[in-house]
Design a protein around this motif. Structure first.
Motif, mmCIF file in Angstrom:
data_model
loop_
_atom_site.group_PDB
_atom_site.id
_atom_site.type_symbol
_atom_site.label_atom_id
_atom_site.label_comp_id
_atom_site.label_asym_id
_atom_site.label_seq_id
_atom_site.Cartn_x
_atom_site.Cartn_y
_atom_site.Cartn_z
ATOM 1 N N LEU A 144 -6.523 1.706 3.714
ATOM 2 C CA LEU A 144 -5.130 1.772 3.298
ATOM 3 C C LEU A 144 -4.547 0.413 2.918
ATOM 4 O O LEU A 144 -3.391 0.324 2.511
ATOM 5 C CB LEU A 144 -4.288 2.414 4.404
ATOM 6 C CG LEU A 144 -4.580 3.901 4.642
ATOM 7 C CD1 LEU A 144 -3.912 4.390 5.920
ATOM 8 C CD2 LEU A 144 -4.121 4.745 3.461
ATOM 9 N N GLN A 145 -5.330 -0.648 3.062
ATOM 10 C CA GLN A 145 -4.914 -1.988 2.618
ATOM 11 C C GLN A 145 -3.547 -2.371 3.184
ATOM 12 O O GLN A 145 -2.622 -2.722 2.458
ATOM 13 C CB GLN A 145 -4.909 -2.063 1.086
ATOM 14 C CG GLN A 145 -6.287 -2.003 0.456
ATOM 15 C CD GLN A 145 -7.132 -3.222 0.810
ATOM 16 O OE1 GLN A 145 -6.755 -4.350 0.567
ATOM 17 N NE2 GLN A 145 -8.290 -2.984 1.412
ATOM 18 N N ALA A 146 -3.439 -2.315 4.490
ATOM 19 C CA ALA A 146 -2.159 -2.566 5.156
ATOM 20 C C ALA A 146 -1.970 -4.034 5.484
ATOM 21 O O ALA A 146 -2.926 -4.755 5.799
ATOM 22 C CB ALA A 146 -2.075 -1.738 6.433
ATOM 23 N N ASP A 147 -0.721 -4.473 5.420
ATOM 24 C CA ASP A 147 -0.368 -5.808 5.892
ATOM 25 C C ASP A 147 -0.394 -5.854 7.418
ATOM 26 O O ASP A 147 -0.796 -6.858 8.007
ATOM 27 C CB ASP A 147 1.023 -6.188 5.374
ATOM 28 C CG ASP A 147 1.069 -6.226 3.862
ATOM 29 O OD1 ASP A 147 0.782 -7.286 3.290
ATOM 30 O OD2 ASP A 147 1.372 -5.182 3.250
ATOM 31 N N VAL A 148 0.044 -4.760 8.045
ATOM 32 C CA VAL A 148 0.019 -4.631 9.498
ATOM 33 C C VAL A 148 -0.449 -3.236 9.860
ATOM 34 O O VAL A 148 0.041 -2.247 9.315
ATOM 35 C CB VAL A 148 1.416 -4.883 10.118
ATOM 36 C CG1 VAL A 148 1.462 -4.407 11.569
ATOM 37 C CG2 VAL A 148 1.791 -6.353 10.031
ATOM 38 N N VAL A 149 -1.426 -3.151 10.766
ATOM 39 C CA VAL A 149 -1.820 -1.886 11.378
ATOM 40 C C VAL A 149 -1.427 -1.971 12.840
ATOM 41 O O VAL A 149 -1.866 -2.874 13.566
ATOM 42 C CB VAL A 149 -3.332 -1.632 11.240
ATOM 43 C CG1 VAL A 149 -3.722 -0.342 11.979
ATOM 44 C CG2 VAL A 149 -3.734 -1.540 9.770
ATOM 45 N N ARG A 166 -10.732 -1.677 9.366
ATOM 46 C CA ARG A 166 -11.026 -1.634 7.928
ATOM 47 C C ARG A 166 -9.797 -1.280 7.084
ATOM 48 O O ARG A 166 -9.838 -1.383 5.859
ATOM 49 C CB ARG A 166 -12.152 -0.639 7.648
ATOM 50 C CG ARG A 166 -11.809 0.799 7.936
ATOM 51 C CD ARG A 166 -13.046 1.681 7.932
ATOM 52 N NE ARG A 166 -12.682 3.082 8.074
ATOM 53 C CZ ARG A 166 -12.370 3.872 7.054
ATOM 54 N NH1 ARG A 166 -12.392 3.408 5.812
ATOM 55 N NH2 ARG A 166 -12.056 5.135 7.249
ATOM 56 N N HIS A 167 -8.711 -0.883 7.739
ATOM 57 C CA HIS A 167 -7.479 -0.576 6.997
ATOM 58 C C HIS A 167 -6.599 -1.809 6.792
ATOM 59 O O HIS A 167 -5.555 -1.717 6.145
ATOM 60 C CB HIS A 167 -6.687 0.509 7.723
ATOM 61 C CG HIS A 167 -7.392 1.826 7.743
ATOM 62 N ND1 HIS A 167 -7.475 2.646 6.630
ATOM 63 C CD2 HIS A 167 -8.075 2.472 8.733
ATOM 64 C CE1 HIS A 167 -8.168 3.731 6.936
ATOM 65 N NE2 HIS A 167 -8.532 3.649 8.203
ATOM 66 N N VAL A 168 -6.989 -2.953 7.347
ATOM 67 C CA VAL A 168 -6.217 -4.184 7.220
ATOM 68 C C VAL A 168 -6.655 -4.930 5.969
ATOM 69 O O VAL A 168 -7.843 -5.197 5.776
ATOM 70 C CB VAL A 168 -6.416 -5.073 8.465
ATOM 71 C CG1 VAL A 168 -5.606 -6.366 8.341
ATOM 72 C CG2 VAL A 168 -6.027 -4.325 9.735
ATOM 73 N N ARG A 169 -5.707 -5.273 5.128
ATOM 74 C CA ARG A 169 -6.040 -6.045 3.936
ATOM 75 C C ARG A 169 -6.449 -7.455 4.353
ATOM 76 O O ARG A 169 -6.129 -7.910 5.453
ATOM 77 C CB ARG A 169 -4.843 -6.113 2.988
ATOM 78 C CG ARG A 169 -3.666 -6.868 3.546
ATOM 79 C CD ARG A 169 -2.756 -7.401 2.454
ATOM 80 N NE ARG A 169 -1.686 -8.192 3.020
ATOM 81 C CZ ARG A 169 -1.809 -9.455 3.433
ATOM 82 N NH1 ARG A 169 -2.991 -10.076 3.365
ATOM 83 N NH2 ARG A 169 -0.771 -10.104 3.930
#
Length: 223
Positions: A144-149, A166-169
């Motif tokens: 999800l290419q998140a700035d913050v998870v 793996r969802h953290v950009r």
């Protein structure tokens, strides 16, 4: 909001204590969310906390306590950041972040269908088009290419990093909401994963006599 006492003054006082600027629309959205949570909880058992007073402090104020620290990180690189709330339950802290973080897209992920359904209802009822609900396990979703998870009582730090990292950009952060500093979890994290603790940030939740902190995680080699 016939089902709730007048919590507006206490909400404003809590916001002041947390140095949060809450406008009238945000205040109304937060109180409407609390009202809907109470209504739905009677039938769907979304949270073990059943009384409005407990929901106000242990859910709403607890989530509001992370807003300022999260906002400082979110808007460093973009005015339209992405947040992923893992194991979101009834939308805590994801719904609160969606209300308070202008321009942010917030993905609430939970494996329980009725909880995702509730968050979709909230997105429509409160007119929060950037609030998205996913009925899924976090490890099954595409990145999800998140700035913050962020997670609240989701898993140990090591499991959180393994499942959600793996969802953290690149350059983004994993953030875990915890009570006391989880020393054993930190040791396991650093032994078992490529993630390390960047900092531990103490939180003071208004009206709550309990320890709270944010554990910020960064992947080794990440900027």
């Amino acid at each position: 909001m016939k089902n709730l006492p007048d919590f507006a003054p206490r909400l404003r006082a809590a916001a002041s204590a947390l140095r949060l600027d809450i406008d009238v629309n945000q205040q109304n959205c937060l109180l409407a969310y609390l009202d809907q949570l109470q209504r739905w909880n009677r039938t769907y058992n979304l949270t073990a906390i059943r009384d409005p007073e407990g929901m106000l402090i242990q859910h709403l104020f607890d989530s509001l306590a992370v807003v300022q620290p999260i906002k400082k990180e979110l808007y460093k690189h973009t005015v339209h950041p992405t947040v992923v709330d893992v194991g979101s339950g009834a939308g805590l802290p994801g719904v609160v972040l969606a209300i308070m973080c202008s321009g942010a897209t917030v993905h609430c992920v939970d494996a329980v269908e009725k909880k995702a359904t509730f968050i979709r209802h909230i997105s429509g009822a409160l007119k929060l088009p950037d609030l998205q609900a996913h009925h899924a396990r976090i490890e099954t979703l595409p990145p999800l290419q998140a700035d913050v998870v962020i997670s609240r009582a989701f898993a140990s730090l090591a499991d959180f990093a393994r499942l959600s990292g793996r969802h953290v950009r690149p350059g983004g952060r994993l953030v875990a909401m915890k009570g006391k500093e989880p020393l054993e979890e930190i040791e396991a994290l650093q032994t078992e994963t490529a993630w390390r603790v960047e900092r531990i940030e103490p939180l003071q939740v208004p009206e709550l006599e309990a320890q709270r902190c944010l554990v910020w995680l960064i992947e080794q080699g990440s900027a």
